[in-house]
Design a protein around this motif. Structure first.
Motif, PDB file in Angstrom:
ATOM      1  N   VAL A   1       0.826  -1.201   0.000  1.00  0.00           N
ATOM      2  CA  VAL A   1       0.000   0.000   0.000  1.00  0.00           C
ATOM      3  C   VAL A   1       0.860   1.250   0.000  1.00  0.00           C
ATOM      4  N   GLU A   2       0.277   2.335  -0.498  1.00  0.00           N
ATOM      5  CA  GLU A   2       0.926   3.648  -0.476  1.00  0.00           C
ATOM      6  C   GLU A   2       0.283   4.479   0.626  1.00  0.00           C
ATOM      7  N   ASN A   3       1.025   4.758   1.657  1.00  0.00           N
ATOM      8  CA  ASN A   3       0.468   5.491   2.788  1.00  0.00           C
ATOM      9  C   ASN A   3       0.531   7.002   2.615  1.00  0.00           C
ATOM     10  N   SER A   4       1.403   7.474   1.753  1.00  0.00           N
ATOM     11  CA  SER A   4       1.581   8.931   1.639  1.00  0.00           C
ATOM     12  C   SER A   4       1.513   9.406   0.193  1.00  0.00           C
ATOM     13  N   ALA A   5       0.738   8.733  -0.642  1.00  0.00           N
ATOM     14  CA  ALA A   5       0.619   9.129  -2.043  1.00  0.00           C
ATOM     15  C   ALA A   5      -0.102  10.472  -2.158  1.00  0.00           C
ATOM     16  N   GLN A   6       0.321  11.267  -3.121  1.00  0.00           N
ATOM     17  CA  GLN A   6      -0.249  12.590  -3.334  1.00  0.00           C
ATOM     18  C   GLN A   6      -1.268  12.553  -4.470  1.00  0.00           C
ATOM     19  N   THR A   7      -2.266  13.434  -4.389  1.00  0.00           N
ATOM     20  CA  THR A   7      -3.209  13.585  -5.488  1.00  0.00           C
ATOM     21  C   THR A   7      -2.475  14.124  -6.701  1.00  0.00           C
ATOM     22  N   LEU A   8      -2.690  13.507  -7.849  1.00  0.00           N
ATOM     23  CA  LEU A   8      -1.970  13.851  -9.071  1.00  0.00           C
ATOM     24  C   LEU A   8      -2.883  14.523 -10.071  1.00  0.00           C
ATOM     25  N   SER A   9      -2.276  15.085 -11.102  1.00  0.00           N
ATOM     26  CA  SER A   9      -3.066  15.603 -12.209  1.00  0.00           C
ATOM     27  C   SER A   9      -3.714  14.433 -12.944  1.00  0.00           C
ATOM     28  N   THR A  10      -4.658  14.732 -13.810  1.00  0.00           N
ATOM     29  CA  THR A  10      -5.325  13.674 -14.568  1.00  0.00           C
ATOM     30  C   THR A  10      -4.324  12.854 -15.361  1.00  0.00           C
ATOM     31  N   THR A  11      -3.422  13.542 -16.061  1.00  0.00           N
ATOM     32  CA  THR A  11      -2.426  12.833 -16.869  1.00  0.00           C
ATOM     33  C   THR A  11      -1.400  12.138 -15.990  1.00  0.00           C
ATOM     34  N   GLY A  12      -1.058  12.734 -14.858  1.00  0.00           N
ATOM     35  CA  GLY A  12      -0.086  12.121 -13.961  1.00  0.00           C
ATOM     36  C   GLY A  12      -0.592  10.815 -13.386  1.00  0.00           C
ATOM     37  N   ALA A  13      -1.854  10.803 -12.950  1.00  0.00           N
ATOM     38  CA  ALA A  13      -2.433   9.585 -12.386  1.00  0.00           C
ATOM     39  C   ALA A  13      -2.564   8.503 -13.455  1.00  0.00           C
ATOM     40  N   ALA A  14      -2.981   8.890 -14.653  1.00  0.00           N
ATOM     41  CA  ALA A  14      -3.166   7.917 -15.737  1.00  0.00           C
ATOM     42  C   ALA A  14      -1.848   7.274 -16.134  1.00  0.00           C
TER      43      ALA A  14
ATOM     44  N   GLU B   1     -16.607  11.571  -5.822  1.00  0.00           N
ATOM     45  CA  GLU B   1     -15.154  11.598  -5.983  1.00  0.00           C
ATOM     46  C   GLU B   1     -14.753  11.374  -7.444  1.00  0.00           C
ATOM     47  N   GLU B   2     -13.724  12.076  -7.888  1.00  0.00           N
ATOM     48  CA  GLU B   2     -13.216  11.927  -9.244  1.00  0.00           C
ATOM     49  C   GLU B   2     -12.424  10.626  -9.357  1.00  0.00           C
ATOM     50  N   VAL B   3     -12.720   9.839 -10.394  1.00  0.00           N
ATOM     51  CA  VAL B   3     -12.057   8.556 -10.614  1.00  0.00           C
ATOM     52  C   VAL B   3     -11.808   8.369 -12.103  1.00  0.00           C
ATOM     53  N   PHE B   4     -11.049   7.336 -12.445  1.00  0.00           N
ATOM     54  CA  PHE B   4     -10.900   6.962 -13.844  1.00  0.00           C
ATOM     55  C   PHE B   4     -10.734   5.458 -13.958  1.00  0.00           C
ATOM     56  N   ALA B   5     -11.088   4.941 -15.122  1.00  0.00           N
ATOM     57  CA  ALA B   5     -10.969   3.505 -15.384  1.00  0.00           C
ATOM     58  C   ALA B   5     -10.055   3.302 -16.582  1.00  0.00           C
ATOM     59  N   ILE B   6      -9.351   2.195 -16.593  1.00  0.00           N
ATOM     60  CA  ILE B   6      -8.566   1.786 -17.757  1.00  0.00           C
ATOM     61  C   ILE B   6      -8.973   0.359 -18.096  1.00  0.00           C
TER      62      ILE B   6
ATOM     63  N   THR C   1      -7.494   1.791 -22.876  1.00  0.00           N
ATOM     64  CA  THR C   1      -8.370   2.951 -23.043  1.00  0.00           C
ATOM     65  C   THR C   1      -8.651   3.598 -21.691  1.00  0.00           C
ATOM     66  N   TYR C   2      -8.461   4.911 -21.644  1.00  0.00           N
ATOM     67  CA  TYR C   2      -8.687   5.698 -20.424  1.00  0.00           C
ATOM     68  C   TYR C   2     -10.117   6.229 -20.429  1.00  0.00           C
ATOM     69  N   LEU C   3     -10.816   6.077 -19.304  1.00  0.00           N
ATOM     70  CA  LEU C   3     -12.197   6.534 -19.165  1.00  0.00           C
ATOM     71  C   LEU C   3     -12.317   7.326 -17.872  1.00  0.00           C
ATOM     72  N   HIS C   4     -12.817   8.545 -17.971  1.00  0.00           N
ATOM     73  CA  HIS C   4     -12.844   9.451 -16.823  1.00  0.00           C
ATOM     74  C   HIS C   4     -14.263   9.608 -16.297  1.00  0.00           C
TER      75      HIS C   4
ATOM     76  N   GLY D   1     -12.977  -6.515 -15.555  1.00  0.00           N
ATOM     77  CA  GLY D   1     -11.698  -6.922 -15.000  1.00  0.00           C
ATOM     78  C   GLY D   1     -10.661  -5.818 -14.998  1.00  0.00           C
ATOM     79  N   GLY D   2     -10.980  -4.696 -15.632  1.00  0.00           N
ATOM     80  CA  GLY D   2     -10.064  -3.557 -15.640  1.00  0.00           C
ATOM     81  C   GLY D   2     -10.085  -2.821 -14.315  1.00  0.00           C
ATOM     82  N   GLY D   3      -9.270  -1.787 -14.204  1.00  0.00           N
ATOM     83  CA  GLY D   3      -9.126  -1.096 -12.934  1.00  0.00           C
ATOM     84  C   GLY D   3      -9.910   0.198 -12.841  1.00  0.00           C
ATOM     85  N   LEU D   4     -10.446   0.470 -11.645  1.00  0.00           N
ATOM     86  CA  LEU D   4     -11.002   1.777 -11.297  1.00  0.00           C
ATOM     87  C   LEU D   4     -10.023   2.400 -10.311  1.00  0.00           C
ATOM     88  N   PHE D   5      -9.539   3.590 -10.623  1.00  0.00           N
ATOM     89  CA  PHE D   5      -8.471   4.223  -9.847  1.00  0.00           C
ATOM     90  C   PHE D   5      -8.923   5.568  -9.298  1.00  0.00           C
ATOM     91  N   ASN D   6      -8.347   5.959  -8.143  1.00  0.00           N
ATOM     92  CA  ASN D   6      -8.555   7.318  -7.650  1.00  0.00           C
ATOM     93  C   ASN D   6      -7.497   8.233  -8.253  1.00  0.00           C
TER      94      ASN D   6
END
Length: 423
Positions: free
Chosen positions: A73-86, A225-230, A240-243, A277-282
């Motif tokens: 797990v990431e205990n101290s991850a920072q919120t990223l830009s849309t492109t950074g997180a993707a 909350e803002e999320v995205f799926a790949i 494919t990125y889906l916001h 089976g794809g991922g949903l990410f924050n």
């Protein structure tokens, strides 16, 4: 017991069931012919707790060694830009193709950083159970170091891995992709990817990117909350990125390939056939869900199996059991699930008012020799109560009632089917 049953029935009446699901929950439609002669018969089947995902009929010569399972797990991850997180996670989502009896179906999977029964250069892939449940030849295409995937120009074919599910545990494990275990009720399956000493086309070691998890003790998925799926929409558009945004939490819906699920994250990322089976990410780039369903005529209604759920249906809890209960002769399973033993679907034609047709029989289940592929189910009787079955919705309600009762008792019970069988 009657009071308990009345409460369950009243509760069922309040459930809003959503069908018309996209192909990501069911890949092959079985269509009834609507013609010919059907004979009405009644059959009775014993309901017992499911013990394993796939019984090979073999036994262990010795007790398996306990496995320590851990999620990085990431205990101290920072919120990223849309492109950074993707960009942080885009290479962690893979394409999955399954070929069974000439039928090709596609889905997605997520390479995950999990501690378990792995050797060097081996990785876990989380996907949906309904993606791999048919078994057969499996191909996993991992994004290469340039972020390209199968079908892209100059894609590195050294990032393509193959295997087979269902030939037998010992045989399956000789492949570069093999099944660890699966849980139909939670719609989660786990694969193992064996990279070994494979080199890319430049002679460098094949590089794998895995998804990371939030801390389960502090994570809070929030409404809006803002999320995205790949994923892999249409089965041929991997990575494919889906916001979108979280639309609702702990949503209860009925899925034709799974049954009723009550803990899903509802979101508005457009999930279609191939995305399962794809991922949903924050927006920290952390895996918070596994996408498993979408409504075909409503692209803004989609669902994901949550990581954060503290119950037995959060995918973290399911994966832990799949790894621990996997051994040399049998696939991993979640202990104590109630297994009906059939998969069903709505047919285009009806027989005696019912469109519900048996699609397949689960191997080694109690349904073997009782029900057959192509049977139309017209009525189910459980604990003396008869339930008319006209569609997937009425069947899902009935199965949910039975499971809610059976989860509270250690006794096996019988269920009676009235069916129309082609002669």
């Amino acid at each position: 017991m009657k009071k308990t049953f009345k409460k369950i029935i009243s509760y069922i009446c309040l459930i809003t069931l959503i069908f018309s699901l996209s192909g990501c929950s069911q890949f092959v439609d079985l269509v009834g012919n609507g013609n010919g002669y059907y004979e009405q018969i009644s059959v009775t089947m014993s309901l017992q707790k499911q013990m394993i995902f796939c019984d090979t009929g073999e036994t262990l010569s010795q007790e398996p060694q306990p496995i320590e399972v851990g999620f990085f797990v990431e205990n101290s991850a920072q919120t990223l830009s849309t492109t950074g997180a993707a960009n942080k996670v885009k290479r962690s989502v893979v394409l999955i193709d399954i070929s069974t009896s000439g039928q090709l179906s596609s889905g997605s999977g997520v390479l995950a950083n999990i501690k378990g029964d792995l050797n060097e250069n081996e990785y876990y892939i989380i996907t949906c159970h309904h993606v791999i449940s048919s078994g057969g030849a499996i191909t996993v295409c991992v994004p290469d170091t340039f972020g390209r995937n199968d079908g892209d120009l100059d894609y590195d074919e050294n990032y393509k891995f193959t295997g087979y599910i269902g030939a037998g545990k010992a045989v399956d494990e000789q492949n570069s992709v093999c099944l660890v275990g699966g849980d139909r009720d939670g719609d989660i399956a786990l694969l193992k990817l064996k990279v070994g000493d494979r080199k890319d086309k430049y002679g460098e070691a094949v590089s794998i990117q895995t998804a990371t998890f939030p801390n389960p003790n502090t994570i809070s998925v929030e409404y809006g909350e803002e999320v995205f799926a790949i994923g892999n929409p249409t089965g041929r558009l991997p990575m494919t990125y889906l916001h979108g945004y979280v639309s609702y939490l702990d949503r209860r819906i009925a899925l034709d390939s799974v049954g009723i699920m009550s803990n899903l994250i509802q979101h508005d990322c457009a999930i279609t056939h191939g995305n399962s089976g794809g991922g949903l990410f924050n927006m920290k780039g952390q895996l918070i869900g596994i996408t498993n369903a979408g409504v075909s005529d409503q692209p803004g209604l989609s669902y994901a199996i949550p990581y954060y759920d503290s119950t037995e249906y959060g995918f973290m809890a399911i994966i832990e059991q799949l790894i621990k209960n996997n051994n040399q002769v049998n696939y991993g399973y979640v202990a104590g699930r109630w297994e009906l033993g059939v998969t069903v679907t709505d047919a285009e034609n009806d027989v005696e008012g019912s469109t519900l047709i048996v699609k397949s029989i689960v191997p080694n289940s109690n349904a073997v020799g009782v029900l057959q592929e192509g049977d139309y189910i017209t009525e189910v009787e459980f604990l003396g109560v008869k339930y008319p079955i006209t569609s997937m919705t009425s069947f899902a309600n009935t199965v949910f009632i039975a499971r809610e009762y059976l989860q509270t008792t250690s006794q096996s019970s019988e269920i009676k089917f009235t069916i129309q069988r082609a002669q």
